[in-house]
Enzyme design. Structure first.
Site, short mmCIF file in Angstrom:
data_model
loop_
_atom_site.label_atom_id
_atom_site.label_comp_id
_atom_site.label_asym_id
_atom_site.label_seq_id
_atom_site.Cartn_x
_atom_site.Cartn_y
_atom_site.Cartn_z
N VAL A 93 80.44 -13.78 67.60
CA VAL A 93 81.94 -12.95 67.94
C VAL A 93 82.65 -13.56 66.58
CG1 VAL A 93 81.93 -14.42 70.11
CG2 VAL A 93 82.42 -16.08 67.53
N HIS A 109 80.47 -11.36 73.83
CA HIS A 109 80.51 -12.65 73.13
C HIS A 109 82.52 -12.22 73.41
CE1 HIS A 109 76.58 -13.45 75.08
NE2 HIS A 109 76.49 -13.48 75.49
N1 APR Z 1 67.15 -14.51 60.32
C1 APR Z 1 67.27 -13.95 61.88
N2 APR Z 1 66.54 -15.24 63.43
C2 APR Z 1 67.09 -16.45 62.76
C3 APR Z 1 67.10 -16.72 61.56
C4 APR Z 1 67.25 -16.00 60.52
N3 APR Z 1 67.59 -16.49 59.57
N4 APR Z 1 67.48 -17.74 62.17
C5 APR Z 1 67.12 -18.31 63.11
N5 APR Z 1 67.13 -17.58 64.37
C6 APR Z 1 66.53 -17.06 65.49
C7 APR Z 1 66.76 -18.34 66.15
O1 APR Z 1 65.10 -18.24 66.33
C8 APR Z 1 66.37 -17.92 67.30
O2 APR Z 1 66.16 -17.18 68.20
O3 APR Z 1 68.24 -16.75 65.91
C9 APR Z 1 67.84 -17.28 67.65
C10 APR Z 1 69.09 -18.38 67.32
O4 APR Z 1 69.61 -18.65 68.90
P1 APR Z 1 70.77 -19.21 69.53
O5 APR Z 1 71.19 -20.34 68.53
O6 APR Z 1 69.95 -19.14 71.02
O7 APR Z 1 71.95 -18.17 68.92
P2 APR Z 1 71.96 -16.57 70.21
O8 APR Z 1 71.00 -15.97 70.70
O9 APR Z 1 73.05 -15.49 69.74
O10 APR Z 1 73.01 -17.40 71.57
C11 APR Z 1 73.29 -16.79 72.39
O11 APR Z 1 74.52 -18.00 73.63
O12 APR Z 1 76.24 -19.74 73.35
C12 APR Z 1 76.52 -19.54 73.56
O13 APR Z 1 77.81 -17.53 73.24
C13 APR Z 1 76.77 -18.40 72.63
O14 APR Z 1 76.26 -15.74 71.86
C14 APR Z 1 75.85 -17.05 71.61
C15 APR Z 1 74.80 -17.33 73.03
#
Ligand code: APR
Length: 236
Positions: A93, A109
């Site tokens: 977002v 989202h």
């Molecule tokens: N570079 C790339 N990837 C990374 C890094 C980095 N520096 N640090 C962490 N990650 C990866 C993690 O390994 C993980 O796979 O980013 C991912 C983050 O996953 P989530 O925290 O689950 O975030 P996301 O997948 O965007 O969540 C999806 O969930 O809560 C809802 O609405 C919210 O849009 C969000 C949705």
């Protein structure tokens, strides 16, 4: 697969692409969903139960965004527009893709810098016309839209529809290359988007941790977003 001028690159991003800009992800250790109860601050019921708590949660994230900067991954994704058509479909977002220069961004989202009138118990996804851009300003209980209703974050809360999913599916169905950066692929319908890519479309995945994708089209780049983008660019 080399990107040509008429190629279509679709980039699906999640919180990981903004990690190097200083933002916590949601599900890594120490992530947002360890700090906050997702049901209290990011669900429709949580909004109905305690709107002030929800407004405060998004006000603090909006304030953080003001001082944040796009990182090398955002900039690399934006720079690829010089090579071919790039459509970014983001679960984030924040506005870092736009501030990096990406010109085709679909926010699945919602958007942190925008608010809209709440529509009560049976929350609709809200028409785009009612959306107000507040930039990085806070919104409080009692701040009303022109229609007199309380302003709420223009965010898709858990339990609400994802109005832009069809637009996203249409983009993935036409992708010559699909790039997935920084998402744990645990939240649907975003997590299922890759399935709509044509069978001969390579799916590059950049993440420091393995992601749950069993698909012969996947090329996994186990790295953080900034340096993973360098590897991706060297391969296409
Ligand atoms: N570079 C790339 N990837 C990374 C890094 C980095 N520096 N640090 C962490 N990650 C990866 C993690 O390994 C993980 O796979 O980013 C991912 C983050 O996953 P989530 O925290 O689950 O975030 P996301 O997948 O965007 O969540 C999806 O969930 O809560 C809802 O609405 C919210 O849009 C969000 C949705």
């Amino acid at each position: 697969m080399k990107l040509q001028r008429n190629s279509r690159l679709v980039v699906l991003t999640g919180a990981g692409v903004s990690a190097e800009s200083g933002f916590s992800t949601f599900r890594d250790s120490g992530g947002l969903w360890e700090q906050y109860d997702v049901n209290e601050v990011a669900s429709h019921e949580g909004w109905l139960r305690n709107p002030s708590l929800v407004l405060d949660f998004y006000n603090s994230r909006r304030a953080q965004l003001k001082d944040a900067r796009p990182n090398a991954a955002h900039l690399a994704i934006a720079a690829l527009e010089k090579q071919c058509r790039v459509d970014v479909i983001t679960q984030n977002v924040d506005n870092l893709h736009e501030r990096a220069g990406s010109t085709h961004v679909v926010h699945l989202h919602g958007e942190l810098t925008k608010v809209r009138p709440e529509s009560g118990l049976y929350e609709r996804s809200g028409s785009e016309q009612e959306v107000i851009d507040v930039g990085y300003e806070s919104v409080s209980l009692g701040d009303k839209a022109p229609n007199g209703r309380q302003l709420r974050p223009h965010i898709v809360f858990f339990g609400e529809a994802v109005p832009k999913i069809e637009e996203a599916i249409n983009l993935v169905e036409k992708a010559d290359v699909l790039l997935i950066v920084g998402t744990s692929l645990q939240v649907y319908p975003a997590a299922g988007l890759y399935r709509y890519a044509p069978m001969d479309t390579p799916i590059y995945v950049i993440d420091p941790k393995p992601v749950p994708l069993i698909d012969p089209r996947v090329v996994f780049i186990q790295d953080k977003a900034s340096t993973g983008m360098e590897q991706f660019i060297s391969q296409i």
